[in-house]
Design an enzyme around this catalytic site. Structure first.
Site, PDB file in Angstrom:
ATOM      1  N   SER A  36      -7.045  -7.839  -9.154  1.00 52.09           N
ATOM      2  CA  SER A  36      -6.710  -9.152  -9.711  1.00 52.09           C
ATOM      3  C   SER A  36      -7.470 -10.253  -8.983  1.00 52.09           C
ATOM      4  O   SER A  36      -8.068 -11.137  -9.609  1.00 52.09           O
ATOM      5  CB  SER A  36      -5.201  -9.366  -9.582  1.00 52.09           C
ATOM      6  OG  SER A  36      -4.886 -10.722  -9.449  1.00 52.09           O
ATOM      7  N   SER A  37      -7.467 -10.192  -7.655  1.00 51.18           N
ATOM      8  CA  SER A  37      -8.124 -11.262  -6.891  1.00 51.18           C
ATOM      9  C   SER A  37      -9.638 -11.211  -7.018  1.00 51.18           C
ATOM     10  O   SER A  37     -10.298 -12.252  -7.051  1.00 51.18           O
ATOM     11  CB  SER A  37      -7.751 -11.161  -5.423  1.00 51.18           C
ATOM     12  OG  SER A  37      -6.399 -11.463  -5.264  1.00 51.18           O
TER      13      SER A  37
ATOM     14  N   THR B 238     -12.656 -26.397  12.553  1.00 48.44           N
ATOM     15  CA  THR B 238     -11.285 -26.771  12.202  1.00 48.44           C
ATOM     16  C   THR B 238     -10.941 -28.123  12.805  1.00 48.44           C
ATOM     17  O   THR B 238     -10.287 -28.959  12.165  1.00 48.44           O
ATOM     18  CB  THR B 238     -10.283 -25.710  12.694  1.00 48.44           C
ATOM     19  OG1 THR B 238     -10.848 -24.412  12.455  1.00 48.44           O
ATOM     20  CG2 THR B 238      -8.993 -25.822  11.961  1.00 48.44           C
TER      21      THR B 238
ATOM     22  N   SER C  37      -7.020 -32.772   1.821  1.00 51.99           N
ATOM     23  CA  SER C  37      -8.072 -33.786   1.772  1.00 51.99           C
ATOM     24  C   SER C  37      -7.836 -34.770   0.626  1.00 51.99           C
ATOM     25  O   SER C  37      -7.953 -35.986   0.793  1.00 51.99           O
ATOM     26  CB  SER C  37      -9.444 -33.133   1.584  1.00 51.99           C
ATOM     27  OG  SER C  37      -9.773 -32.371   2.714  1.00 51.99           O
TER      28      SER C  37
ATOM     29  N   TRP D 252       2.964  -5.055   7.545  1.00 57.26           N
ATOM     30  CA  TRP D 252       2.054  -5.413   6.452  1.00 57.26           C
ATOM     31  C   TRP D 252       0.629  -4.953   6.745  1.00 57.26           C
ATOM     32  O   TRP D 252      -0.196  -4.901   5.844  1.00 57.26           O
ATOM     33  CB  TRP D 252       2.082  -6.922   6.174  1.00 57.26           C
ATOM     34  CG  TRP D 252       1.246  -7.770   7.085  1.00 57.26           C
ATOM     35  CD1 TRP D 252       1.557  -8.135   8.353  1.00 57.26           C
ATOM     36  CD2 TRP D 252      -0.031  -8.367   6.786  1.00 57.26           C
ATOM     37  NE1 TRP D 252       0.562  -8.921   8.875  1.00 57.26           N
ATOM     38  CE2 TRP D 252      -0.429  -9.085   7.932  1.00 57.26           C
ATOM     39  CE3 TRP D 252      -0.862  -8.367   5.665  1.00 57.26           C
ATOM     40  CZ2 TRP D 252      -1.628  -9.790   8.003  1.00 57.26           C
ATOM     41  CZ3 TRP D 252      -2.053  -9.075   5.737  1.00 57.26           C
ATOM     42  CH2 TRP D 252      -2.427  -9.768   6.898  1.00 57.26           C
TER      43      TRP D 252
ATOM     44  N   TYR E  19      -7.803 -16.959   6.358  1.00 50.58           N
ATOM     45  CA  TYR E  19      -8.450 -18.215   5.954  1.00 50.58           C
ATOM     46  C   TYR E  19      -8.378 -18.409   4.456  1.00 50.58           C
ATOM     47  O   TYR E  19      -8.334 -19.551   3.968  1.00 50.58           O
ATOM     48  CB  TYR E  19      -9.895 -18.258   6.465  1.00 50.58           C
ATOM     49  CG  TYR E  19      -9.924 -18.355   7.967  1.00 50.58           C
ATOM     50  CD1 TYR E  19      -9.260 -19.402   8.597  1.00 50.58           C
ATOM     51  CD2 TYR E  19     -10.531 -17.410   8.746  1.00 50.58           C
ATOM     52  CE1 TYR E  19      -9.215 -19.482   9.966  1.00 50.58           C
ATOM     53  CE2 TYR E  19     -10.493 -17.481  10.127  1.00 50.58           C
ATOM     54  CZ  TYR E  19      -9.832 -18.524  10.727  1.00 50.58           C
ATOM     55  OH  TYR E  19      -9.772 -18.597  12.089  1.00 50.58           O
TER      56      TYR E  19
ATOM     57  N   LYS F 189     -12.159 -30.895  10.765  1.00 48.81           N
ATOM     58  CA  LYS F 189     -11.304 -31.213   9.621  1.00 48.81           C
ATOM     59  C   LYS F 189     -10.119 -32.081  10.041  1.00 48.81           C
ATOM     60  O   LYS F 189      -9.823 -33.094   9.416  1.00 48.81           O
ATOM     61  CB  LYS F 189     -10.809 -29.926   8.951  1.00 48.81           C
ATOM     62  CG  LYS F 189     -11.939 -29.073   8.425  1.00 48.81           C
ATOM     63  CD  LYS F 189     -11.541 -28.209   7.255  1.00 48.81           C
ATOM     64  CE  LYS F 189     -11.202 -28.995   6.021  1.00 48.81           C
ATOM     65  NZ  LYS F 189     -12.349 -29.378   5.224  1.00 48.81           N
TER      66      LYS F 189
ATOM     67  N   ASP G 182     -12.556 -25.141 -19.661  1.00 45.61           N
ATOM     68  CA  ASP G 182     -11.708 -24.011 -19.252  1.00 45.61           C
ATOM     69  C   ASP G 182     -12.451 -23.251 -18.173  1.00 45.61           C
ATOM     70  O   ASP G 182     -13.470 -23.716 -17.657  1.00 45.61           O
ATOM     71  CB  ASP G 182     -11.401 -23.098 -20.451  1.00 45.61           C
ATOM     72  CG  ASP G 182     -10.086 -22.333 -20.265  1.00 45.61           C
ATOM     73  OD1 ASP G 182      -9.976 -21.609 -19.265  1.00 45.61           O
ATOM     74  OD2 ASP G 182      -9.183 -22.487 -21.099  1.00 45.61           O
TER      75      ASP G 182
ATOM     76  N   GLU H 103      -8.784 -12.941   5.196  1.00 44.67           N
ATOM     77  CA  GLU H 103      -7.600 -13.196   4.385  1.00 44.67           C
ATOM     78  C   GLU H 103      -6.782 -14.377   4.905  1.00 44.67           C
ATOM     79  O   GLU H 103      -6.308 -15.195   4.131  1.00 44.67           O
ATOM     80  CB  GLU H 103      -6.727 -11.928   4.338  1.00 44.67           C
ATOM     81  CG  GLU H 103      -5.349 -12.107   3.711  1.00 44.67           C
ATOM     82  CD  GLU H 103      -5.387 -12.330   2.216  1.00 44.67           C
ATOM     83  OE1 GLU H 103      -6.431 -12.052   1.593  1.00 44.67           O
ATOM     84  OE2 GLU H 103      -4.371 -12.785   1.665  1.00 44.67           O
TER      85      GLU H 103
ATOM     86  N   ARG I 282       7.563  -7.782  18.545  1.00 43.87           N
ATOM     87  CA  ARG I 282       7.767  -7.976  17.112  1.00 43.87           C
ATOM     88  C   ARG I 282       8.417  -6.746  16.480  1.00 43.87           C
ATOM     89  O   ARG I 282       8.376  -5.677  17.028  1.00 43.87           O
ATOM     90  CB  ARG I 282       6.419  -8.151  16.405  1.00 43.87           C
ATOM     91  CG  ARG I 282       5.635  -9.316  16.778  1.00 43.87           C
ATOM     92  CD  ARG I 282       4.214  -9.226  16.201  1.00 43.87           C
ATOM     93  NE  ARG I 282       4.202  -9.243  14.747  1.00 43.87           N
ATOM     94  CZ  ARG I 282       3.072  -9.205  14.034  1.00 43.87           C
ATOM     95  NH1 ARG I 282       1.906  -9.145  14.640  1.00 43.87           N
ATOM     96  NH2 ARG I 282       3.112  -9.230  12.724  1.00 43.87           N
TER      97      ARG I 282
ATOM     98  N   HIS J  52      -8.720 -10.706   8.616  1.00 39.99           N
ATOM     99  CA  HIS J  52      -8.955 -12.031   9.161  1.00 39.99           C
ATOM    100  C   HIS J  52      -9.477 -13.017   8.125  1.00 39.99           C
ATOM    101  O   HIS J  52      -8.924 -14.103   7.992  1.00 39.99           O
ATOM    102  CB  HIS J  52      -9.804 -12.038  10.425  1.00 39.99           C
ATOM    103  CG  HIS J  52      -9.825 -13.432  10.968  1.00 39.99           C
ATOM    104  ND1 HIS J  52      -8.804 -13.937  11.730  1.00 39.99           N
ATOM    105  CD2 HIS J  52     -10.641 -14.446  10.707  1.00 39.99           C
ATOM    106  CE1 HIS J  52      -9.015 -15.218  11.931  1.00 39.99           C
ATOM    107  NE2 HIS J  52     -10.132 -15.551  11.327  1.00 39.99           N
TER     108      HIS J  52
ATOM    109  N   HIS K 286       8.453  -8.564   3.338  1.00 39.14           N
ATOM    110  CA  HIS K 286       8.425 -10.019   3.511  1.00 39.14           C
ATOM    111  C   HIS K 286       6.999 -10.486   3.736  1.00 39.14           C
ATOM    112  O   HIS K 286       6.521 -11.406   3.064  1.00 39.14           O
ATOM    113  CB  HIS K 286       9.330 -10.418   4.682  1.00 39.14           C
ATOM    114  CG  HIS K 286       9.046 -11.770   5.261  1.00 39.14           C
ATOM    115  ND1 HIS K 286       9.344 -12.940   4.593  1.00 39.14           N
ATOM    116  CD2 HIS K 286       8.478 -12.147   6.434  1.00 39.14           C
ATOM    117  CE1 HIS K 286       8.967 -13.969   5.337  1.00 39.14           C
ATOM    118  NE2 HIS K 286       8.433 -13.521   6.466  1.00 39.14           N
TER     119      HIS K 286
ATOM    120  N   HIS L 227     -10.202  -9.631  16.995  1.00 35.91           N
ATOM    121  CA  HIS L 227      -9.262 -10.300  17.906  1.00 35.91           C
ATOM    122  C   HIS L 227      -7.815  -9.869  17.634  1.00 35.91           C
ATOM    123  O   HIS L 227      -6.918 -10.232  18.377  1.00 35.91           O
ATOM    124  CB  HIS L 227      -9.403 -11.828  17.886  1.00 35.91           C
ATOM    125  CG  HIS L 227      -9.084 -12.484  16.586  1.00 35.91           C
ATOM    126  ND1 HIS L 227      -9.804 -13.528  16.103  1.00 35.91           N
ATOM    127  CD2 HIS L 227      -8.134 -12.254  15.671  1.00 35.91           C
ATOM    128  CE1 HIS L 227      -9.311 -13.913  14.947  1.00 35.91           C
ATOM    129  NE2 HIS L 227      -8.292 -13.149  14.662  1.00 35.91           N
ATOM    130  N   HIS L 228      -7.598  -9.110  16.557  1.00 39.68           N
ATOM    131  CA  HIS L 228      -6.270  -8.537  16.333  1.00 39.68           C
ATOM    132  C   HIS L 228      -6.130  -7.188  17.024  1.00 39.68           C
ATOM    133  O   HIS L 228      -5.089  -6.555  16.922  1.00 39.68           O
ATOM    134  CB  HIS L 228      -6.023  -8.362  14.835  1.00 39.68           C
ATOM    135  CG  HIS L 228      -6.022  -9.658  14.092  1.00 39.68           C
ATOM    136  ND1 HIS L 228      -4.898 -10.417  13.936  1.00 39.68           N
ATOM    137  CD2 HIS L 228      -7.010 -10.346  13.485  1.00 39.68           C
ATOM    138  CE1 HIS L 228      -5.187 -11.513  13.254  1.00 39.68           C
ATOM    139  NE2 HIS L 228      -6.472 -11.497  12.962  1.00 39.68           N
TER     140      HIS L 228
END
Ligand code: HEA
Ligand code: HEA
Ligand code: CUA
Ligand SMILES: [Cu+2]
Lengths: 546, 292, 279
Positions: free
Chosen positions: A189-190, A348, A288, A159, A277, A351, A119, A275, A470, A273, A89, A322-323
């Site tokens: 790919s990315s 943040t 926006s 994950w 963002y 924004k 293009d 990721e 969890r 991390h 998931h 921080h994880h």
């Protein structure tokens, strides 16, 4: 394949020509394929979360108990299969739903349109970025049906793929190897996509479009793909180490050979991390545009907005641990990560307040995309402030790996990123497909999503505070109440998903012709100057930006 | 029609089969690799067993058939794809702005490669500097007990000189081509390719003489893992770079590239310099500073 | 209907949560479990402070949103203004969050250092995580490792908790300052005890340390908090906090045996009677 057919490029191939899609070098077609892929993956990932919520609806093992059969036929296995479900998931939602939708889908469609380019820079490479995803998805899917841990199938280690659980100790079977290679392909790919977007944005802006005139969505994609380009290879390295640990006898994460499992966590989160963002920045861009369009005002503090994203991107690389507050880090290091993490709240906040300031003094109409956008601002704030709580290593000792974290990241992902995707979807639907959707139904979907998602995830804060950990299929009886409510919330959201498909079907059947610009004077970016859908190749003569 | 004719210099590439072919190849390569590595009986039964079965009974590895097929498709894609690019370039579709785009692309690709090496260096440093957190006393020091590290001033130094020299010869080739001296360019490239091969050969010798093992089962440990994987990935990049340069040499030989347009050669040279710099870091940190 | 009932029920229980027993999750609770160590007390305090910051921030953003949504809807404000800059405002909404974060840090760092730096301790316990149970050692008391397994659901007896109770609990004396060393034998586990504010990874090949000092007698439950495979949800942690006498007797009776458990059972029974007499 070569020059002789270059003059035919204004000819629009038929929708039913399979080569148009499979061999595509057209950014809009590729974008559409990405969107369809994202919906497909979202449905699978969403169904998996349904299994999770079904299991957690009450204490005890109802679904993953070795005897339950879904629809009377699908065996669901045991508590290991619950872990597989949670793992897949998370991976599917992140790598195969949000990223393809935002970057592959909307990015492909609207970056070239908004900068006035015909293009992408590398149209052929664009297509392999897409086609590697089904390949990666196939590998991930296969992994669920081959051997994982002793006596089980699939990878059930979360994950984040921490060894030794993801090593031979925890999962000796080939499932994890398939999953590693799946993520390698998704990563390639990315990375190719990132190279393509950066080159497009740097090299193909229409005459007069300076960096400081670029629409904010383009800015958001630019920052995002830089994060991808620089963080994914580190994940690729970590995954490769895992692969060689498993198959060629290296000991990177193997204590017996002097390796350290924590090293993997550093490498993973150095990617992980940024990721998160990556998952939200394109959403910032989309929001926006929508807020400005429906307030009929330019975005407040355009430059501040752009550079806020840049600084979120930069700081995003400096906060990964921080994880990992509970792995046994030196306290001074923890203190550094606390400080660095909290700093992100500042850009943040800029924004959030700039969006509100954009609405201030505006003449706001509440069309469908605007409702999703306002929902986003509220929900993202809720998710963001709980992030700031978690950033404090002192309290994180009580909250790490509890449902408080699950609540935090679903507020920013399932309610933040997903709301941004739907906002973008209803903002650009007419542009992409050339037909109108039923806006009453779309608002109804919003209503169900908004209520449903809050009912699912708000109570999870309480569960987490009270200590529910969890990734467990069963929980102490004292957690029963809030879990039941959370599962009912899923049912509400499920109705929203059904409405989503009704909208698609309705729009497909009634075929109301789309306008070039359905939103009026507020919509100022270049895509609204084109027909809906835009011609197969747009901007044969490049637009000039004043 | 002419109203729609492209009025810009960008290259709108024609539809191409290569992306999907390459993806299918990558998919098959991955499945085949897992079948090979794990001998885990992916599709042990049924029609696919020939490609993905467990191979010989009791063998640690499965059959490599599936992997080879996937790999062949990937290689075929590379030939087809880059061959098309050469044709397009010869057809004049690579206008200056397209050329610039490819330069961006190559630089960004190299940037991502740099980050890939960051992971390997990070692993090395983590052990070299923070080893004292290990519970196992034999592993709480650097280098671990029983590991004999290399003397940096023998083969490693030679390899450094070989690579530095090759960096100059590739520049020589580039300069020669810029001045339309095709002969000089070919010679420069040839020397570079030979130096690249020398590097690989020397590294082979070095690996054969190493005083530590790779695999845990053979008595290897984290030192061997970080050393072989970091230098090994560098070595793989040397080989790729050598092939890249060799292809440029072939193109020159058969009349490709010109004094004005030779991005292929420039990209190969950039790549080569990148490989060179990675080596300098390996040499300074892995061989010299943390020689133990 | 069930849903509404659930909500109603929840709120009723929530209001009574404060009266719930400690050391165990409570249905409908809104916050932390009751704190019984100095660290957890400070965590709760600090979290209360954070709530006083984040809730108002969220309400403030909500209020602003609500205001602009109503005040500047197209009907009420047909002609949009064109303002898109206001330096003062931008400075404020950059500076104010910085200030708020500094306030947070001011309280956050002392808590962090206080919980992380181990004071002088009375003795050491070593916990080892296995798939899927815990092993405990008391090196200072010469107690070798004994294993602590969850009691399966069908063997639960009165007074035990489903998923939480174990066969041989960890036992510590009241008010003793304990150093807990944690490691693991196979994969990563995590030793977590909500009412102590303890949570530390058990990592193979590494030894991690934390400390706690429990100030209330009782039984406390926690669970492994790092995904460790199939039975991750089934490796609970149970800590009995007893008086020094009982602890000494327990040590003498050899922890991990039925004799030692009998001492604990006796103690629990004694406490129950005494509490009953007090009523
Ligand atoms: C889109 C994804 C996304 C986003 C945007 C964020 C944003 C943030 N996250 Fe989150 N996070 C995740 C996704 C995300 N996170 C995921 C997936 C995990 C779990 C991974 C796993 O373990 O599986 C996680 C976990 C996670 C942890 C680890 C918890 C743990 O495992 O113990 C922490 C700790 O610091 C954290 C912090 C933050 C912070 C400080 C922000 C900040 O960026 C938030 C900033 C925003 C605001 C603060 C709100 C708006 C600001 C204002 C209105 C200004 C005024 C505010 C203040 C002065 C406070 N996150
Ligand atoms: C983007 C990421 C994302 C999203 C959207 C979701 C959505 C949901 N998630 Fe999940 N979740 C994660 C990421 C996400 N999650 C991660 C990373 C984990 C941690 C995994 C781990 O522990 O390893 C996790 C774990 C997790 C848990 C914890 C399990 C455990 O620890 O035991 C739970 C439990 O309730 C849960 C529930 C849900 C539910 C009910 C939804 C619902 O919101 C789902 C409803 C469905 C949708 C919202 C999808 C709709 C979107 C589309 C159909 C695509 C549309 C596309 C276009 C329009 C282009 N999730
Ligand atoms: Cu042990 Cu989770
Ligand atoms: Cu993070």
């Amino acid at each position: 394949m070569s020059a002789d057919s270059a003059t035919h490029d204004d000819h629009t191939p038929s929708l039913w020509d399979w080569k148009r899609w499979v061999y595509s070098t057209n950014h809009k077609d590729i974008g559409t394929m990405y969107l369809i892929f994202a919906i497909f993956a979202g449905v699978i990932g969403g169904a998996m979360s349904g299994m999770i919520r079904l299991e957690l609806a009450e204490p005890g093992l109802q679904v993953f108990n070795d005897s339950f059969k879904l629809f009377g036929m699908l065996e669901m296995g045991d508590s290991h299969n619950y872990n597989v479900m949670v793992t897949m998931h998370g991976l599917i939602m992140i790598f195969f739903m949000v990223m393809p939708a935002m970057i592959g889908g909307f990015g492909n469609w609207f970056v070239p349109l908004q900068i006035g380019a015909p293009d992408m820079a590398f149209p052929r490479m664009n297509n392999i970025s897409f086609w590697l995803l089904p390949a990666a998805f196939g590998l991930a899917f296969m992994s669920m049906f081959v051997g994982g841990p002793a006596g089980g199938e699939g990878f059930g280690g979360g994950w984040v793929l921490y060894p030794p659980l993801s090593g031979l100790t925890g999962h000796p079977g080939p499932a994890m190897d398939l999953l590693i290679l799946s993520l390698h392909l998704a990563g390639i790919s990315s990375i190719l996509g990132a190279i393509n977007f950066i080159t497009t944005i740097f090299n193909m802006r229409a005459p007069g479009m300076t960096m400081h005139k670029m629409p904010l969505f383009v800015w958001s994609i630019l920052v995002t793909v830089f994060l991808l380009l620089l963080s994914l290879p580190v994940l690729a390295g970590a995954l490769t180490m895992l692969l060689t640990d498993r198959n060629f006898g290296t000991s990177f994460f193997e204590p017996a050979g002097g390796g350290d499992p924590i090293m993997f966590q550093h490498l993973f989160w150095f990617f992980g991390h940024p990721e998160v963002y990556i998952l939200i920045l394109p959403g910032f861009g989309i929001i926006s545009h929508i807020v400005s369009t429906f307030s009929k005002k330019p975005v407040f503090g355009y430059l501040g907005m752009a550079y806020a994203m840049v600084s979120i991107g930069v700081i995003g690389f400096l906060v990964w641990a921080h994880h990992m507050y509970t792995v046994g880090m030196p306290v001074d290091l923890k203190a550094y990560f606390v400080a660095a993490t909290m700093v992100i709240a500042v850009p943040t906040g800029i924004k959030i307040f700039s969006w509100i300031a954009t609405m201030w003094g505006g003449s706001i109409t509440y069309r469908t995309p605007m409702m999703w956008a306002i929902g986003f601002i509220f929900l993202f704030t809720v998710g963001g402030v709980t992030g700031v709580v978690l950033a404090n290593a002192g309290v994180d000792a009580a909250l790490h790996d509890t449902y408080y974290v699950v609540a935090h990241f679903h507020y920013v992902l399932s309610l933040g990123a997903v709301f941004a995707i739907f906002a973008g979807w209803y903002f650009w639907f007419e542009k992409i497909f050339g037909v109108k959707y039923n806006s009453l139904l779309a608002r109804l979907q919003f209503l169900f999503f908004f209520v449903g998602a809050n009912v699912i995830f708000f109570p999870q804060h309480f569960l987490g505070l009270n200590g529910m950990q969890r990734r467990v299929p069963d929980y102490a009886d004292g957690f029963a109440n809030w879990n039941e409510i959370s599962s009912w919330g899923y049912a509400i959201m499920g109705v929203g998903m059904i409405i989503f498909f009704l909208i698609l079907i309705e729009a497909m059947m009634s075929r109301r012709k789309g306008e070039a610009n359905p939103w009026g004077e507020g919509a100022t970016t270049l895509e609204w100057t084109l027909s809906s859908p835009p011609p197969f190749h747009q901007f044969s003569t490049l637009p000039k930006i004043k | 029609m002419s109203a729609h004719a492209a009025n810009h210099d960008y290259h709108l590439v024609d539809p191409s089969p290569w992306p999907i072919v390459g993806s299918i190849g990558a998919f098959l390569l991955a499945v085949g690799a897992v079948a090979y590595m794990t001998a885990g009986g992916l599709f042990a039964e049924g029609p696919l067993a020939f490609f993905y079965g467990d191979g010989v009974e009791g063998d640690a590895r499965g059959t490599s058939m599936g992997m080879m097929i996937g790999f062949a498709i990937v290689i075929w894609t590379m030939f087809g794809w880059w061959g098309d690019m050469i044709k397009e370039s010869n057809a004049g579709l690579h206008t200056p702005v397209v050329d610039l785009g490819m330069r961006y692309g190559m630089i960004l690709f190299i940037a991502s490669e740099v980050m890939f090496f960051v992971a390997w260096f990070w692993s090395f440093f983590e052990y070299a500097i923070f080893h004292e957190v290990r519970l196992d006393p034999g592993m709480a020091m650097f280098p671990p007990t029983g590991v004999e590290t290399f003397d940096p001033w023998h083969i490693p130094l030679m390899n450094t000189l070989v690579l530095l020299l090759s960096g100059t010869t590739v520049t020589w080739a580039h300069h020669a081509l810029q001045h339309d001296d095709r002969k000089g360019a070919k010679l420069g490239l040839l020397v570079t390719v030979i130096l690249g091969v020398c590097f690989t050969a020397l590294q082979g010798v070095e690996y054969a003489e190493a005083g530590f093992e790779f695999a845990l089962a053979d008595g290897g440990n984290i030192y061997g893992s970080t050393f072989y994987m970091a230098t090994g990935f560098h070595g793989a990049h040397v080989i790729i770079g050598t092939i890249f340069l060799f292809i440029c040499l072939l193109r020159l030989q058969f009349g490709g590239m010109s004094a004005k347009k030779h991005f292929g050669l420039e990209a190969a040279a950039w790549y080569w310099h990148f490989v060179d710099v990675v080596w300098l870091f390996l040499f300074s940190f892995v061989y010299v500073i943390y020689q133990g | 209907m069930r849903f509404l009932a659930a909500i109603a029920l929840t709120w009723i229980t929530a209001t009574t949560a404060a009266m719930a027993n400690t050391g165990i999750p409570t249905d409908g609770a809104l916050g932390f479990q009751h704190a019984v160590t100095p660290i957890m007390e400070r965590i709760v305090e600090f979290h209360d402070l954070l709530l006083w910051i984040i809730v108002p921030i969220t309400l403030f953003v909500t209020a602003l949103l609500a205001y602009v949504m109503v005040r500047y809807r197209a009907k009420a404000n047909p002609v949009p203004s064109k303002n898109s800059h206001n330096t003062l405002l931008e400075v404020i909404w950059t500076g104010l969050p910085v200030l708020i974060l500094m306030v947070i840090s001011f309280y956050s760092f002392p808590l962090l250092y206080m919980s992380d730096e181990i004071p002088e301790t009375d003795f050491t316990i070593k916990a080892t995580g296995y798939q899927w149970y815990w092993g405990y050692e008391y090196p200072d008391h010469g107690v070798e490792q004994y294993l602590s397994n969850m009691i399966p659901e069908d063997e639960i007896v009165d007074g035990q908790e489903r998923l939480l109770s174990v066969d041989y609990p960890l036992v510590v004396p009241l008010n003793a300052t304990v150093r807990l060393q944690v490691t693991a034998a196979d994969v990563i586990h995590n030793w977590a005890m909500p009412s102590f504010g303890s949570k530390i990874d058990a990592v193979p090949g590494r030894l991690n340390e934390i400390w706690f000092q429990v100030t209330e007698l009782g039984t406390y439950y926690g669970q492994c908090s790092e995904l460790c495979g199939r039975l991750h949800g089934y490796m609970p942690i149970e800590v009995r906090v007893v008086s020094q006498d009982v602890f000494d007797a327990w040590i003498a009776a050899e922890p991990g045996t039925d004799d030692a458990n009998a001492i604990l059972a006796q103690n629990t029974a004694d406490r129950a009677t005494r509490l009953a007499q007090l009523d």
